[in-house]
Design a protein around this motif. Structure first.
Motif, mmCIF file in Angstrom:
data_model
loop_
_atom_site.group_PDB
_atom_site.id
_atom_site.type_symbol
_atom_site.label_atom_id
_atom_site.label_comp_id
_atom_site.label_asym_id
_atom_site.label_seq_id
_atom_site.Cartn_x
_atom_site.Cartn_y
_atom_site.Cartn_z
ATOM 1 N N ILE A 1 27.644 -33.579 29.399
ATOM 2 C CA ILE A 1 28.140 -32.254 29.031
ATOM 3 C C ILE A 1 29.593 -32.411 28.595
ATOM 4 C CG2 ILE A 1 28.517 -29.870 29.747
ATOM 5 C CD1 ILE A 1 26.564 -30.359 32.059
ATOM 6 N N PHE A 2 29.876 -32.057 27.349
ATOM 7 C CA PHE A 2 31.247 -32.076 26.840
ATOM 8 C C PHE A 2 31.827 -30.667 26.889
ATOM 9 C CE2 PHE A 2 29.849 -35.880 24.273
ATOM 10 C CZ PHE A 2 30.731 -36.774 24.853
ATOM 11 N N SER A 3 33.068 -30.548 27.346
ATOM 12 C CA SER A 3 33.797 -29.286 27.305
ATOM 13 C C SER A 3 35.078 -29.504 26.520
ATOM 14 C CB SER A 3 34.128 -28.798 28.716
ATOM 15 O OG SER A 3 32.946 -28.550 29.457
ATOM 16 N N PHE A 4 35.530 -28.444 25.836
ATOM 17 C CA PHE A 4 36.664 -28.552 24.931
ATOM 18 C C PHE A 4 37.742 -27.534 25.287
ATOM 19 C CE2 PHE A 4 32.904 -30.129 22.945
ATOM 20 C CZ PHE A 4 33.314 -31.307 22.335
ATOM 21 N N PRO A 5 38.996 -27.852 24.978
ATOM 22 C CA PRO A 5 40.085 -26.930 25.318
ATOM 23 C C PRO A 5 40.031 -25.663 24.485
ATOM 24 C CG PRO A 5 40.915 -28.730 23.965
ATOM 25 C CD PRO A 5 39.486 -29.073 24.318
ATOM 26 N N ASN A 6 40.455 -24.568 25.086
ATOM 27 C CA ASN A 6 40.640 -23.282 24.410
ATOM 28 C C ASN A 6 39.366 -22.505 24.129
ATOM 29 O OD1 ASN A 6 43.529 -23.496 24.140
ATOM 30 N ND2 ASN A 6 43.171 -24.991 22.512
ATOM 31 N N ILE A 7 38.267 -23.198 23.798
ATOM 32 C CA ILE A 7 37.063 -22.494 23.364
ATOM 33 C C ILE A 7 35.881 -22.924 24.227
ATOM 34 C CG2 ILE A 7 35.632 -21.858 21.393
ATOM 35 C CD1 ILE A 7 37.803 -23.011 19.594
ATOM 36 N N ALA A 8 35.537 -22.099 25.224
ATOM 37 C CA ALA A 8 34.441 -22.464 26.124
ATOM 38 C C ALA A 8 33.115 -22.554 25.390
ATOM 39 C CB ALA A 8 34.345 -21.443 27.253
ATOM 40 N N ASP A 9 32.943 -21.763 24.325
ATOM 41 C CA ASP A 9 31.665 -21.740 23.612
ATOM 42 C C ASP A 9 31.382 -23.028 22.862
ATOM 43 O OD1 ASP A 9 31.096 -19.254 24.525
ATOM 44 O OD2 ASP A 9 31.707 -18.190 22.722
ATOM 45 N N LEU A 10 32.342 -23.964 22.834
ATOM 46 C CA LEU A 10 32.124 -25.218 22.130
ATOM 47 C C LEU A 10 31.418 -26.261 22.992
ATOM 48 C CD1 LEU A 10 35.446 -25.725 20.135
ATOM 49 C CD2 LEU A 10 33.226 -25.023 19.261
ATOM 50 N N ASP A 11 31.177 -25.950 24.268
ATOM 51 C CA ASP A 11 30.508 -26.916 25.139
ATOM 52 C C ASP A 11 29.185 -27.380 24.531
ATOM 53 O OD1 ASP A 11 32.601 -26.397 26.765
ATOM 54 O OD2 ASP A 11 31.428 -25.819 28.514
ATOM 55 N N VAL A 12 28.898 -28.672 24.699
ATOM 56 C CA VAL A 12 27.697 -29.279 24.120
ATOM 57 C C VAL A 12 27.056 -30.200 25.146
ATOM 58 C CG1 VAL A 12 26.786 -30.767 22.292
ATOM 59 C CG2 VAL A 12 28.659 -29.212 21.780
ATOM 60 N N VAL A 13 25.732 -30.167 25.235
ATOM 61 C CA VAL A 13 24.976 -31.120 26.047
ATOM 62 C C VAL A 13 24.392 -32.169 25.111
ATOM 63 C CG1 VAL A 13 22.987 -31.468 27.559
ATOM 64 C CG2 VAL A 13 24.398 -29.414 27.806
ATOM 65 N N VAL A 14 24.498 -33.446 25.506
ATOM 66 C CA VAL A 14 23.968 -34.534 24.687
ATOM 67 C C VAL A 14 22.923 -35.297 25.490
ATOM 68 C CG1 VAL A 14 24.494 -36.558 23.286
ATOM 69 C CG2 VAL A 14 26.209 -34.749 23.549
ATOM 70 N N LEU A 15 21.751 -35.457 24.888
ATOM 71 C CA LEU A 15 20.673 -36.256 25.477
ATOM 72 C C LEU A 15 20.436 -37.448 24.570
ATOM 73 C CD1 LEU A 15 18.130 -33.377 26.290
ATOM 74 C CD2 LEU A 15 19.979 -34.247 27.734
ATOM 75 N N ASP A 16 20.482 -38.639 25.128
ATOM 76 C CA ASP A 16 20.287 -39.852 24.335
ATOM 77 C C ASP A 16 18.835 -40.276 24.325
ATOM 78 O OD1 ASP A 16 22.704 -40.433 23.190
ATOM 79 O OD2 ASP A 16 23.434 -41.574 24.909
ATOM 80 N N HIS A 17 18.370 -40.701 23.151
ATOM 81 C CA HIS A 17 17.049 -41.302 22.993
ATOM 82 C C HIS A 17 17.237 -42.690 22.389
ATOM 83 C CE1 HIS A 17 15.151 -37.448 23.883
ATOM 84 N NE2 HIS A 17 16.052 -36.895 23.082
ATOM 85 N N LEU A 18 16.182 -43.435 22.279
ATOM 86 C CA LEU A 18 16.293 -44.809 21.802
ATOM 87 C C LEU A 18 16.875 -44.882 20.406
ATOM 88 C CD1 LEU A 18 15.753 -47.800 22.332
ATOM 89 C CD2 LEU A 18 13.454 -47.478 21.389
ATOM 90 N N THR A 19 16.469 -43.986 19.518
ATOM 91 C CA THR A 19 16.905 -44.072 18.125
ATOM 92 C C THR A 19 17.715 -42.864 17.666
ATOM 93 O OG1 THR A 19 14.809 -43.083 17.376
ATOM 94 C CG2 THR A 19 14.933 -45.500 17.478
ATOM 95 N N SER A 20 18.002 -41.930 18.557
ATOM 96 C CA SER A 20 18.741 -40.741 18.136
ATOM 97 C C SER A 20 19.326 -40.043 19.359
ATOM 98 C CB SER A 20 17.814 -39.770 17.386
ATOM 99 O OG SER A 20 16.770 -39.323 18.249
ATOM 100 N N SER A 21 20.071 -38.980 19.106
ATOM 101 C CA SER A 21 20.630 -38.158 20.170
ATOM 102 C C SER A 21 20.313 -36.707 19.874
ATOM 103 C CB SER A 21 22.145 -38.349 20.263
ATOM 104 O OG SER A 21 22.469 -39.668 20.631
ATOM 105 N N LEU A 22 20.072 -35.948 20.917
ATOM 106 C CA LEU A 22 19.779 -34.528 20.788
ATOM 107 C C LEU A 22 20.974 -33.744 21.313
ATOM 108 C CD1 LEU A 22 17.827 -32.172 20.230
ATOM 109 C CD2 LEU A 22 16.923 -32.495 22.538
ATOM 110 N N TYR A 23 21.474 -32.819 20.514
ATOM 111 C CA TYR A 23 22.630 -32.006 20.878
ATOM 112 C C TYR A 23 22.155 -30.588 21.168
ATOM 113 C CZ TYR A 23 25.549 -35.803 19.152
ATOM 114 O OH TYR A 23 26.144 -37.030 18.968
#
Length: 286
Positions: free
Chosen positions: A226-248
């Protein structure tokens, strides 16, 4: 699956739209101020069109946005040049790094906080060179030595986010299996465990071990970030890794679900102090 650049475009567009609305401007009026056609502003705000960092600057000027941190973040979300025109350091490796990995590094470099569950290996930000090399060889079997060395170089360069000012605030939950898996052999693992103990002493790193005794838990779904960013809470992103790609994942429902999962895992994990004792015990007994 939505990839990082699309996530960034949509989030950047939504924030620019909010700033325009706050400035009391229609999209047509905003376009007039910067000398564009109204359709260009609309495409940017809906995330249908990429946007240059310089164009983001023009819009922010038009909306009279002065906050330097907010301006820097939104310019970075454009995925373009920054710091006086110099490209992000990882662009030098673009021929070797797949787009999903480049985008992950971009998010990581701009985040103020990172929460991660790891169930198989030590997270990249805490890996030693030897451990990183062993993981890279296992994941990319048959890759030439020179390219392996370059990927290890990239992984170590990523760790600068823990040394910058202000540093990335990193919260890690490690499944106990990670501490026993002899990646690279016993000597490499011992060095990696030592590195974890060093990292755990940093004030901006919170390291917890999820012991086998915890039994079944929500973390059995697999690792996530889970990434969080300064100033803008709505920018948070969850990243799931797969063998050949990533899901955001960016929907509020997804963010809430993974945040609750992380909080639940923290409550099941050993405390930071108990975790360092546990890691030291495994290292000393190896």
């Amino acid at each position: 699956m939505p990839y990082g650049p699309a996530v960034r475009r949509r989030k950047l567009g939504a924030e620019l739209r909010a700033l325009r609305t706050h400035a009391g401007l229609t999209s047509g009026q905003a376009a007039d101020r910067v000398g564009w056609h109204q359709s260009k502003v609309s495409r940017i705000e809906t995330g249908r069109s990429s946007v240059k960092a310089a164009d983001v600057g023009l819009l922010l000027d038009a909306y009279e946005v002065r906050d330097p941190q907010l301006r820097q973040l939104l310019v970075a979300l454009a995925g373009s040049d920054d710091d006086g025109g110099r490209r992000h350091w990882w662009h030098a490796y673009r021929e070797l790094l797949p787009p999903a990995y480049r985008d992950f590094i971009s998010l990581e470099s701009q985040a103020c906080r990172m929460r991660t569950l790891e169930t198989t290996v030590v997270p990249g930000l805490l890996q030693t060179p030897d451990y990183a090399r062993a993981v890279t060889r296992a994941a990319l079997d048959g890759l030439p030595d020179q390219q392996v060395d370059t990927l290890v170089e990239v992984r170590l360069a990523r760790q600068d986010v823990l040394r910058t000012a202000p540093p990335l605030r990193l919260s890690v939950i490690l499944d106990e299996a990670v501490l026993h898996r002899p990646v690279g052999g016993g000597t490499v693992l011992a060095g990696q465990l030592k590195r974890l103990l060093e990292a755990a002493r940093l004030p901006h790193v919170r390291l917890q071990v999820l012991p086998f005794a915890a039994g079944e838990h929500v973390g059995l779904i697999g690792p996530f970030v889970i990434f969080s960013f300064p100033n803008i809470a709505d920018l948070d992103v969850v990243v799931l890794d797969h063998l050949t790609s990533s899901l955001y994942l960016e929907r509020k429902e997804d963010l809430q679900a993974y945040t609750e999962a992380f909080n639940s895992l923290q409550s099941k994990a050993l405390s930071p102090e108990e975790s360092t004792d546990h890691i030291a015990g495994i290292r000393d007994g190896a």
